[in-house]
Write a protein that holds these residues in place. Sequence first.
Motif, PDB file in Angstrom:
ATOM      1  N   THR A   1      -2.500  -2.076   0.499  1.00 27.68           N
ATOM      2  CA  THR A   1      -1.041  -2.291   0.577  1.00 27.68           C
ATOM      3  C   THR A   1      -0.603  -3.668   0.091  1.00 27.68           C
ATOM      4  O   THR A   1       0.484  -4.128   0.431  1.00 27.68           O
TER       5      THR A   1
ATOM      6  N   SER B   1      -0.689   9.168  11.037  1.00 24.68           N
ATOM      7  CA  SER B   1      -0.535   7.992  10.172  1.00 24.68           C
ATOM      8  C   SER B   1      -1.605   6.920  10.427  1.00 24.68           C
ATOM      9  O   SER B   1      -1.857   6.530  11.570  1.00 24.68           O
TER      10      SER B   1
ATOM     11  N   PRO C   1       7.865   1.530   1.455  1.00 25.98           N
ATOM     12  CA  PRO C   1       8.235   2.910   1.785  1.00 25.98           C
ATOM     13  C   PRO C   1       9.699   2.975   2.218  1.00 25.98           C
ATOM     14  O   PRO C   1      10.175   2.154   3.010  1.00 25.98           O
TER      15      PRO C   1
ATOM     16  N   SER D   1       5.547   4.583   8.958  1.00 21.40           N
ATOM     17  CA  SER D   1       5.186   5.966   8.657  1.00 21.40           C
ATOM     18  C   SER D   1       5.622   6.872   9.793  1.00 21.40           C
ATOM     19  O   SER D   1       5.451   6.529  10.962  1.00 21.40           O
TER      20      SER D   1
ATOM     21  N   SER E   1       3.254  -1.650   7.343  1.00 26.84           N
ATOM     22  CA  SER E   1       3.904  -0.922   6.255  1.00 26.84           C
ATOM     23  C   SER E   1       2.919  -0.214   5.343  1.00 26.84           C
ATOM     24  O   SER E   1       2.029  -0.848   4.772  1.00 26.84           O
TER      25      SER E   1
ATOM     26  N   GLU F   1       2.165   1.615   1.678  1.00 29.47           N
ATOM     27  CA  GLU F   1       2.610   1.301   0.311  1.00 29.47           C
ATOM     28  C   GLU F   1       2.909   2.619  -0.397  1.00 29.47           C
ATOM     29  O   GLU F   1       2.067   3.508  -0.433  1.00 29.47           O
ATOM     30  N   TYR F   2       4.109   2.711  -0.946  1.00 28.49           N
ATOM     31  CA  TYR F   2       4.486   3.896  -1.730  1.00 28.49           C
ATOM     32  C   TYR F   2       4.808   3.448  -3.151  1.00 28.49           C
ATOM     33  O   TYR F   2       5.685   2.592  -3.350  1.00 28.49           O
TER      34      TYR F   2
ATOM     35  N   THR G   1      -4.117   1.801   3.815  1.00 31.33           N
ATOM     36  CA  THR G   1      -4.011   2.829   2.783  1.00 31.33           C
ATOM     37  C   THR G   1      -5.378   3.447   2.528  1.00 31.33           C
ATOM     38  O   THR G   1      -6.396   2.742   2.655  1.00 31.33           O
TER      39      THR G   1
ATOM     40  N   ALA H   1       2.823  -3.574  -1.602  1.00 33.26           N
ATOM     41  CA  ALA H   1       3.932  -3.359  -0.650  1.00 33.26           C
ATOM     42  C   ALA H   1       4.216  -4.655   0.117  1.00 33.26           C
ATOM     43  O   ALA H   1       5.372  -5.030   0.321  1.00 33.26           O
TER      44      ALA H   1
END
Length: 193
Positions: free
Chosen positions: A121, A15, A83, A10, A75, A77-78, A115, A124
């Motif tokens: 996440t 973040s 991401p 991020s 990481s 998660e998107y 998250t 992800a």
Amino acid sequence: MTRILGLSGSLRRHSFNSGLLRAAAQAMPAGVVLDIGSIAEIPLYDGDVEAAGIPAAVAALKERVAQADALLLVSPEYNNGIPGVLKNAIDWASRPAVDIARVFGGKPVALIGATPGGFGTVLAQTAWLPVLRQLMLNYWSGSRLLVSHAGEVFRDGALEDAEVRERLRLFLAGFVEFARLLRDSPPSTALHE
Ligand SMILES: Cc1cc2nc3c(=O)[nH]c(=O)nc-3n(C[C@H](O)[C@H](O)[C@H](O)COP(=O)(O)O)c2cc1C
């Protein structure tokens, strides 16, 4: 001394994942240094740029990965996946492909993530697995750290929740043990060529 390179996926100033990475640096077992890397200067991947020469920020990231005993990816998660900014940085670091074995081959790697949502996440982390495999990284599957409801466990960017901090500490202890075992008795390098 064991050196681990940590990367947050991020770029956001406040973040949660960067906060989790800072907390990881403080929760490492004795004899471990967690170097906090950055992907902020990595440009968008462009094959024409690559053909003209690997950008300095990418070359520097590759060397930091290559020098580390292990890699910790933090990481977000998107949309239930990886991401783009972190995937972009890892994709750049995998170029040229002939360098993959030197930079990533056989290196221990662990994934953690945070998250505000309820699933920590998990999707992800699962989505990363084919990427790690392609890069010949040695994924540590001994435990999972899924930090959900991040808004409640972080305050001003710091991981305040004692239970999550303890889970992080235990996770890192297991990962470091794995990394040291691999470093001290590495499999044949022929496996990574
Ligand atoms: C494009 C986008 C997609 C997102 N998709 C998910 C998702 O699938 N699952 C999830 O738990 N959170 C999702 N989120 C919310 C992120 O978890 C949240 O923005 C989080 O704070 C990002 O991490 P950071 O705090 O380290 O920047 C999404 C956020 C964005 C911007």
